[in-house]
Design an enzyme around this catalytic site. Structure first.
Site, PDB file in Angstrom:
ATOM      1  N   TYR A   1      -0.290  -7.106  36.354  1.00 54.73           N
ATOM      2  CA  TYR A   1       0.988  -6.432  36.567  1.00 54.73           C
ATOM      3  C   TYR A   1       0.786  -4.966  36.241  1.00 54.73           C
ATOM      4  O   TYR A   1       0.213  -4.624  35.199  1.00 54.73           O
ATOM      5  CB  TYR A   1       2.043  -7.044  35.643  1.00 54.73           C
ATOM      6  CG  TYR A   1       3.399  -6.372  35.694  1.00 54.73           C
ATOM      7  CD1 TYR A   1       4.230  -6.511  36.815  1.00 54.73           C
ATOM      8  CD2 TYR A   1       3.859  -5.613  34.622  1.00 54.73           C
ATOM      9  CE1 TYR A   1       5.475  -5.910  36.847  1.00 54.73           C
ATOM     10  CE2 TYR A   1       5.110  -5.008  34.654  1.00 54.73           C
ATOM     11  CZ  TYR A   1       5.912  -5.159  35.767  1.00 54.73           C
ATOM     12  OH  TYR A   1       7.157  -4.568  35.797  1.00 54.73           O
TER      13      TYR A   1
ATOM     14  N   LYS B   1       2.810   2.201  26.292  1.00 58.05           N
ATOM     15  CA  LYS B   1       3.027   1.420  25.063  1.00 58.05           C
ATOM     16  C   LYS B   1       2.580   2.151  23.794  1.00 58.05           C
ATOM     17  O   LYS B   1       3.303   2.995  23.300  1.00 58.05           O
ATOM     18  CB  LYS B   1       2.352   0.054  25.182  1.00 58.05           C
ATOM     19  CG  LYS B   1       2.665  -0.645  26.529  1.00 58.05           C
ATOM     20  CD  LYS B   1       3.365  -1.934  26.387  1.00 58.05           C
ATOM     21  CE  LYS B   1       3.499  -2.664  27.698  1.00 58.05           C
ATOM     22  NZ  LYS B   1       4.811  -3.185  27.976  1.00 58.05           N
TER      23      LYS B   1
ATOM     24  N   ASP C   1      -5.990  -0.082  34.196  1.00 58.16           N
ATOM     25  CA  ASP C   1      -4.625  -0.038  33.676  1.00 58.16           C
ATOM     26  C   ASP C   1      -4.686  -0.499  32.217  1.00 58.16           C
ATOM     27  O   ASP C   1      -4.764  -1.686  31.932  1.00 58.16           O
ATOM     28  CB  ASP C   1      -3.719  -0.956  34.510  1.00 58.16           C
ATOM     29  CG  ASP C   1      -2.279  -0.931  34.016  1.00 58.16           C
ATOM     30  OD1 ASP C   1      -2.049  -0.525  32.857  1.00 58.16           O
ATOM     31  OD2 ASP C   1      -1.392  -1.333  34.782  1.00 58.16           O
TER      32      ASP C   1
HETATM   33  N1  HOZ Z   1       6.206  -5.761  31.492  1.00 59.75           N
HETATM   34  C1  HOZ Z   1       6.553  -5.864  30.136  1.00 59.75           C
HETATM   35  C2  HOZ Z   1       5.985  -7.113  29.600  1.00 59.75           C
HETATM   36  N2  HOZ Z   1       4.623  -7.290  29.869  1.00 59.75           N
HETATM   37  C3  HOZ Z   1       8.007  -5.582  29.925  1.00 59.75           C
HETATM   38  C4  HOZ Z   1       8.941  -6.627  29.580  1.00 59.75           C
HETATM   39  C5  HOZ Z   1      10.288  -6.044  29.195  1.00 59.75           C
HETATM   40  O1  HOZ Z   1      10.406  -4.846  29.031  1.00 59.75           O
HETATM   41  O2  HOZ Z   1      11.218  -6.783  29.093  1.00 59.75           O
END
Ligand code: HOZ
Length: 425
Positions: free
Chosen positions: A142, A265, A237
């Protein structure tokens, strides 16, 4: 004071789906989302006054735990001198210098507000640099909700069972080649067929969004080599892994230098901040030096940048902190595995440093097809039982638990004891 259920009902009247990011809806675990009031160290408290040991950590940023003093102090200090200028500050350069010094793949960076923006911009500069259009990604990885990468995407899309998103034009989706993770032959075949049209390969060096999946030995090196052989760029990434799995990220841990890197993050200390960076030759294609446009009013926001510097200052030259994370995380992973063995529940606990996923299946999990073989109903049951005992886990089988340096051995042992009870039911 409202209950979580009441807060969710009210939120649904004003916020689409009641949440600002889909995994938070708790649909996959058949529960109501938890609305938080406070967090400190390894603990969070919900609006009903219930305290939990937190293993979500805002999905990765809180490597030092919630409300870490140095970060809070830096935020307050910065905010007192204005929350935004929309103009350069020297703190941006200070953060950029830390990133360039730490990451082998970054000679220049640019700061953005979210990982999605950073990925989108990294792809644009890769296309601008190579003059090509296609991008290779891996099923289950992702990279934010960038249109062209919402194909076989992990995280929320996978959790909700919608691997492809509505609203993405077929023309855009056709620019993405999706391959299975950990399969070098598939990469070779894709490049043999389309190599001269591929601008970049983008990969999570340790996948975190189909649950934690480690790259097989030599896999990243092979993908990088095949990509470069064809004149395309290798993009890591590291939104999840950057400064989480090691100082300098997975690229330093594995000794691989990408052409472009995406970060988020941890580098923002829990505030909205992300970055992309790479070789100076590639990054010089960005406006104002080059023709590839990229911008953002809040990019390099002084409060977020100050939080990021404060977080990274705590991590820099601090092998003891990374060792602590390793020891705590290894203890948690081993404890979960042992609890499952005793309860005769098939469980495959994957871990890279302080990122952990307990897959409800015998394993091994090497790619998305393997991850999808997990018993998500068993995970949902486990999640609910853990929550009832005061342990807050990501509400999806396909996400990572994060351990912070604020967790204690007592926290970990309490979580393992709760897991023993949950798995025994
Ligand atoms: N994509 C994040 C988790 N791998 C975000 C989830 C979120 O912000 O709720």
């Amino acid at each position: 004071m409202a209950t979580n259920r009441e807060a969710f009902e009210e939120a649904r009247s004003f916020i689409a789906g009641g949440v600002n990011s889909p995994v938070r809806a708790f649909k996959a675990v058949g529960d109501t989302p938890v609305f938080f009031a406070a967090g400190y160290g390894s603990r969070v408290t919900d609006i009903e006054g219930r305290e939990y040991v937190d293993y979500v950590g805002s999905w990765g940023p809180h490597i030092l735990g919630h409300a870490a003093e140095p970060i809070v102090n830096a935020i307050v200090r910065a905010a007192r001198s204005s929350t935004s200028f929309g103009a350069p500050t020297v703190t941006e350069t200070a953060l950029a210098r830390i990133l360039c010094d730490a990451l082998p793949g970054c000679e220049r960076v640019r700061l953005t507000s979210s990982g999605t923006e950073a990925v989108m911009s990294a792809l644009r500069v890769a296309r601008g640099f190579t003059g090509r259009e296609l991008v290779v990604k891996f099923a289950g990885c992702y990279h934010g909700h960038v249109d062209s990468l919402l194909v076989s995407a992990g995280s929320g899309a996978l959790t909700l069972g919608n691997p492809d998103s509505g609203g993405v034009s077929s023309v855009v989706a056709a620019q993405t080649i999706v391959l299975p993770y950990n399969d070098v032959d598939a990469v070779e075949r894709a490049f043999a067929a389309h190599g001269d049209r591929i601008a970049a390969t983008i990969i999570e060096p340790v996948a975190g969004n189909m649950g934690v999946v480690m790259p097989a030995r030599g896999y990243l090196e092979s993908v990088a080599a095949i990509t470069r052989e064809a004149g395309a760029l290798f993009i890591m990434d590291e939104v999840m892994t950057g400064f989480r799995v090691a100082w300098g990220g997975a690229q330093r841990l594995f000794g691989i230098q990408p052409d472009l890197t995406v970060l988020g993050k941890v580098i923002g200390g829990g505030l909205p901040l992300a970055a992309f960076g790479g070789r100076a030759e590639i990054m010089s294609r960005l406006a104002p030096d080059g023709p590839v446009y990229q911008a953002g009013t809040l990019s390099g926001n002084p409060v977020a940048v100050s939080a990021g510097i404060a977080a990274l200052t705590q991590l820099k030259n601090n092998p003891a902190l990374y060792r602590r994370l390793e020891v705590l995380s290894a203890r948690l992973a081993a404890g979960l595995q042992e609890a499952a063995r005793k309860a005769k529940v098939p469980l495959y606990v994957a871990r890279c440093g302080s990122m952990i996923t307990p897959f409800f299946q015998p394993g091994p999990v090497r790619n998305l097809d393997d991850a999808k073989r997990s018993d998500t109903k068993a995970f949902a049951r486990f999640h609910g039982l853990m929550r009832a005992q005061g342990h807050y886990l990501p509400p999806s089988q396909f996400e990572a638990l994060f351990v912070s340096s604020a967790h204690t051995f007592k926290d970990i042992d309490a979580t393992v004891a709760a897991a023993e009870a949950a798995l025994d039911q």
